[in-house]
Motif scaffolding. Structure first.
Motif, PDB file in Angstrom:
ATOM      1  N   PRO A  38       0.822  -1.214  -0.127  1.00  0.00           N
ATOM      2  CA  PRO A  38       0.149   0.044  -0.059  1.00  0.00           C
ATOM      3  C   PRO A  38       0.805   1.328   0.161  1.00  0.00           C
ATOM      4  CG  PRO A  38      -0.927  -1.555   1.683  1.00  0.00           C
ATOM      5  CD  PRO A  38       0.381  -2.252   0.951  1.00  0.00           C
ATOM      6  N   MET A  39       2.070   1.152   0.521  1.00  0.00           N
ATOM      7  CA  MET A  39       2.904   2.458   0.459  1.00  0.00           C
ATOM      8  C   MET A  39       3.269   2.663  -0.720  1.00  0.00           C
ATOM      9  SD  MET A  39       3.807   4.688   2.460  1.00  0.00           S
ATOM     10  CE  MET A  39       4.825   6.038   2.173  1.00  0.00           C
ATOM     11  N   ILE A  40       3.716   1.392  -1.477  1.00  0.00           N
ATOM     12  CA  ILE A  40       4.178   1.728  -2.789  1.00  0.00           C
ATOM     13  C   ILE A  40       3.291   2.428  -3.522  1.00  0.00           C
ATOM     14  CG2 ILE A  40       4.821   0.685  -5.070  1.00  0.00           C
ATOM     15  CD1 ILE A  40       6.226  -1.667  -3.188  1.00  0.00           C
ATOM     16  N   TRP A  41       1.796   1.953  -3.533  1.00  0.00           N
ATOM     17  CA  TRP A  41       0.708   2.320  -4.376  1.00  0.00           C
ATOM     18  C   TRP A  41       0.532   4.027  -3.990  1.00  0.00           C
ATOM     19  CZ3 TRP A  41      -1.838   0.387  -8.141  1.00  0.00           C
ATOM     20  CH2 TRP A  41      -3.035   1.009  -8.516  1.00  0.00           C
ATOM     21  N   LEU A  42       0.331   4.215  -2.665  1.00  0.00           N
ATOM     22  CA  LEU A  42       0.443   5.630  -2.208  1.00  0.00           C
ATOM     23  C   LEU A  42       1.419   6.706  -2.834  1.00  0.00           C
ATOM     24  CD1 LEU A  42      -1.145   7.756  -0.145  1.00  0.00           C
ATOM     25  CD2 LEU A  42       0.530   7.178   1.518  1.00  0.00           C
ATOM     26  N   MET A  43       2.558   6.264  -2.771  1.00  0.00           N
ATOM     27  CA  MET A  43       3.795   7.016  -3.240  1.00  0.00           C
ATOM     28  C   MET A  43       3.737   7.116  -4.589  1.00  0.00           C
ATOM     29  SD  MET A  43       5.937   8.068  -0.918  1.00  0.00           S
ATOM     30  CE  MET A  43       7.643   8.271  -1.750  1.00  0.00           C
ATOM     31  N   ASP A  47      -2.908   7.780  -4.354  1.00  0.00           N
ATOM     32  CA  ASP A  47      -4.046   7.313  -3.601  1.00  0.00           C
ATOM     33  C   ASP A  47      -3.832   6.357  -2.596  1.00  0.00           C
ATOM     34  OD1 ASP A  47      -5.825   9.085  -5.394  1.00  0.00           O
ATOM     35  OD2 ASP A  47      -5.570   7.737  -7.094  1.00  0.00           O
ATOM     36  N   GLU A  48      -4.937   6.101  -1.697  1.00  0.00           N
ATOM     37  CA  GLU A  48      -4.575   5.056  -0.913  1.00  0.00           C
ATOM     38  C   GLU A  48      -5.344   3.714  -1.425  1.00  0.00           C
ATOM     39  OE1 GLU A  48      -5.944   5.978   2.857  1.00  0.00           O
ATOM     40  OE2 GLU A  48      -4.702   7.672   3.296  1.00  0.00           O
ATOM     41  N   ILE A  49      -4.747   2.608  -1.026  1.00  0.00           N
ATOM     42  CA  ILE A  49      -5.244   1.320  -1.405  1.00  0.00           C
ATOM     43  C   ILE A  49      -5.592   0.181  -0.378  1.00  0.00           C
ATOM     44  CG2 ILE A  49      -3.150   0.253  -2.037  1.00  0.00           C
ATOM     45  CD1 ILE A  49      -4.434  -1.180  -4.552  1.00  0.00           C
ATOM     46  N   SER A  50      -6.818  -0.300  -0.340  1.00  0.00           N
ATOM     47  CA  SER A  50      -6.841  -1.205   0.777  1.00  0.00           C
ATOM     48  C   SER A  50      -7.912  -2.392   0.434  1.00  0.00           C
ATOM     49  CB  SER A  50      -7.631  -0.357   2.060  1.00  0.00           C
ATOM     50  OG  SER A  50      -8.816   0.006   1.480  1.00  0.00           O
ATOM     51  N   GLY A  51      -8.020  -3.304   1.382  1.00  0.00           N
ATOM     52  CA  GLY A  51      -8.856  -4.416   1.102  1.00  0.00           C
ATOM     53  C   GLY A  51      -8.650  -5.236  -0.099  1.00  0.00           C
ATOM     54  N   ARG A  53      -8.407  -4.878  -2.957  1.00  0.00           N
ATOM     55  CA  ARG A  53      -7.627  -4.140  -4.202  1.00  0.00           C
ATOM     56  C   ARG A  53      -6.244  -4.215  -3.898  1.00  0.00           C
ATOM     57  NH1 ARG A  53      -9.917  -0.685  -8.009  1.00  0.00           N
ATOM     58  NH2 ARG A  53      -8.246   0.739  -7.688  1.00  0.00           N
ATOM     59  N   ALA A  54      -6.005  -3.785  -2.485  1.00  0.00           N
ATOM     60  CA  ALA A  54      -4.587  -3.985  -1.837  1.00  0.00           C
ATOM     61  C   ALA A  54      -3.901  -5.266  -2.042  1.00  0.00           C
ATOM     62  CB  ALA A  54      -4.355  -3.346  -0.700  1.00  0.00           C
ATOM     63  N   ASP A  55      -4.931  -6.402  -1.850  1.00  0.00           N
ATOM     64  CA  ASP A  55      -4.494  -7.783  -1.789  1.00  0.00           C
ATOM     65  C   ASP A  55      -4.065  -7.987  -3.328  1.00  0.00           C
ATOM     66  OD1 ASP A  55      -5.046  -7.685   1.093  1.00  0.00           O
ATOM     67  OD2 ASP A  55      -6.822  -8.764   0.517  1.00  0.00           O
ATOM     68  N   LEU A  56      -4.941  -7.628  -4.532  1.00  0.00           N
ATOM     69  CA  LEU A  56      -4.402  -8.088  -5.871  1.00  0.00           C
ATOM     70  C   LEU A  56      -3.014  -7.218  -6.011  1.00  0.00           C
ATOM     71  CD1 LEU A  56      -7.659  -7.437  -7.734  1.00  0.00           C
ATOM     72  CD2 LEU A  56      -6.708  -9.462  -7.204  1.00  0.00           C
ATOM     73  N   PHE A  57      -2.809  -5.809  -5.636  1.00  0.00           N
ATOM     74  CA  PHE A  57      -1.648  -5.389  -5.853  1.00  0.00           C
ATOM     75  C   PHE A  57      -0.605  -6.094  -5.384  1.00  0.00           C
ATOM     76  CE2 PHE A  57       1.240  -1.755  -4.831  1.00  0.00           C
ATOM     77  CZ  PHE A  57       1.893  -1.761  -6.101  1.00  0.00           C
ATOM     78  N   GLU A  58      -0.593  -6.379  -3.936  1.00  0.00           N
ATOM     79  CA  GLU A  58       0.471  -7.291  -3.449  1.00  0.00           C
ATOM     80  C   GLU A  58       0.740  -8.739  -4.128  1.00  0.00           C
ATOM     81  OE1 GLU A  58       2.310  -8.030   0.894  1.00  0.00           O
ATOM     82  OE2 GLU A  58       0.172  -7.843   0.792  1.00  0.00           O
ATOM     83  N   ALA A  59      -0.572  -9.483  -4.391  1.00  0.00           N
ATOM     84  CA  ALA A  59      -0.098 -10.606  -5.074  1.00  0.00           C
ATOM     85  C   ALA A  59       0.554 -10.648  -6.494  1.00  0.00           C
ATOM     86  CB  ALA A  59      -1.664 -11.276  -5.430  1.00  0.00           C
ATOM     87  N   ALA A  60       0.435  -9.482  -7.098  1.00  0.00           N
ATOM     88  CA  ALA A  60       0.992  -9.229  -8.617  1.00  0.00           C
ATOM     89  C   ALA A  60       2.464  -9.014  -8.292  1.00  0.00           C
ATOM     90  CB  ALA A  60       0.423  -7.957  -9.333  1.00  0.00           C
ATOM     91  N   LEU A  61       2.865  -8.310  -7.124  1.00  0.00           N
ATOM     92  CA  LEU A  61       4.167  -7.924  -6.794  1.00  0.00           C
ATOM     93  C   LEU A  61       4.847  -9.383  -6.301  1.00  0.00           C
ATOM     94  CD1 LEU A  61       3.908  -4.606  -4.943  1.00  0.00           C
ATOM     95  CD2 LEU A  61       4.620  -4.822  -7.176  1.00  0.00           C
ATOM     96  N   VAL A  62       4.133 -10.033  -5.762  1.00  0.00           N
ATOM     97  CA  VAL A  62       4.652 -11.304  -4.997  1.00  0.00           C
ATOM     98  C   VAL A  62       4.819 -12.129  -6.318  1.00  0.00           C
ATOM     99  CG1 VAL A  62       4.189 -13.354  -3.594  1.00  0.00           C
ATOM    100  CG2 VAL A  62       3.906 -10.950  -2.849  1.00  0.00           C
ATOM    101  N   ALA A  63       4.134 -12.426  -7.201  1.00  0.00           N
ATOM    102  CA  ALA A  63       4.287 -13.263  -8.299  1.00  0.00           C
ATOM    103  C   ALA A  63       5.429 -13.151  -9.082  1.00  0.00           C
ATOM    104  CB  ALA A  63       2.923 -13.281  -8.969  1.00  0.00           C
ATOM    105  N   ALA A  64       5.597 -12.095  -9.389  1.00  0.00           N
ATOM    106  CA  ALA A  64       6.553 -11.853 -10.376  1.00  0.00           C
ATOM    107  C   ALA A  64       8.111 -11.418  -9.899  1.00  0.00           C
ATOM    108  CB  ALA A  64       6.142 -10.491 -11.135  1.00  0.00           C
TER     109      ALA A  64
END
Length: 256
Positions: A38-43, A47-51, A53-64
């Motif tokens: 979420p800090m990456i997204w905010l920076m 915008d803030e990301i949570s719930g 949507r934040a889980d999806l973003f983190e999953a994409a970062l983890v997968a690659a």
């Protein structure tokens, strides 16, 4: 003077002695309360990301994060680590290998999905033909030289997108587009053409509303984790001036 202070303009950080504010939030309020994704997204987006949507973003970062020493970015970082440079230089060497061919498919896949979305499902074949006529025969995000018949990361990421869509966190239409392209390619070629990590993470970034260039940037951020891990491992293993092949192997000389 404003001509000096306005030389660099930013809405990202405000700072003076004893105070740091990131996107309007005091840093001490973010520390310990905000996860790294979420800090990456905010920076990056402001915008803030949570719930979900934040889980999806983190999953994409983890997968690659990694795809092994055969990936040019990883191989370059490992070789650099044997040349006497520091970890940051080794990481920079690996990151500088990311380009249109290695690292750019996520951005291109977001562009492809957006083109299909704009044209409509009923013109899928026509849109893909137009894309290949302009960009070449390969469709970004589909097919893998190693993972056949399926890239193990893609189904998991698509399942997470569908779960988030059921919760109303994202639309789910880009997951449908990607699956339609995958089915179209399988019918066209008479065999499975698996969606790969670039295609799956591009679905997430498109669902989250990322501009296409950010998909490439986020991939580089994710892959930097693997680059660091491999560079550090190579430092621990040792070795000096390791090239791409063992010394006993020679290249092909085709000069006169």
């Amino acid at each position: 003077m404003s001509d000096v202070s306005d030389w660099w303009r930013t809405a990202i950080i405000d700072m003076e002695p004893g105070r740091i504010s990131l996107r309007g939030r005091p840093v001490q309020e973010l520390i310990g309360t905000t996860g790294f994704a979420p800090m990456i997204w905010l920076m990056v987006t402001g915008d803030e990301i949570s719930g979900p949507r934040a889980d999806l973003f983190e999953a994409a970062l983890v997968a690659a994060v990694d795809h092994g020493p055969q990936a040019p970015s990883i191989a370059a970082a490992r070789m650099a680590a044997t040349c006497g440079v520091g970890l940051q230089s080794a990481m920079a060497t690996g990151l500088n290998m990311l380009g249109d061919v290695h690292g750019g498919a996520g951005e291109q896949a977001v562009e492809l999905y957006s083109a299909v979305d704009a044209a409509g499902f009923d013109r899928l074949g026509e849109t893909l033909d137009a894309w290949r006529a302009a960009q070449g025969r390969y469709l970004p995000g589909f097919g893998h030289r190693f993972h056949k018949p399926v890239d193990p990361r893609a189904p998991r990421l698509l399942a997470l997108v569908r779960d988030a869509a059921r919760q109303g966190a994202v639309s789910g239409r880009f997951a449908q587009i990607a699956s339609a392209i995958e089915s179209h390619l399988a019918a066209e070629r008479g065999k499975p053409v698996p969606m790969n990590i670039d295609g799956a993470t591009a679905v997430i970034y498109a669902e989250l509303g990322c501009p296409a260039p950010l998909a490439r940037g986020f991939f580089g951020l994710s892959r930097s984790v693997g680059i660091l891990a491999h560079a550090w491992e190579q430092r621990q293993q040792g070795g000096r001036n390791k090239g791409p092949t063992p010394p006993a192997y020679r290249w092909t000389y085709d000069g006169t």
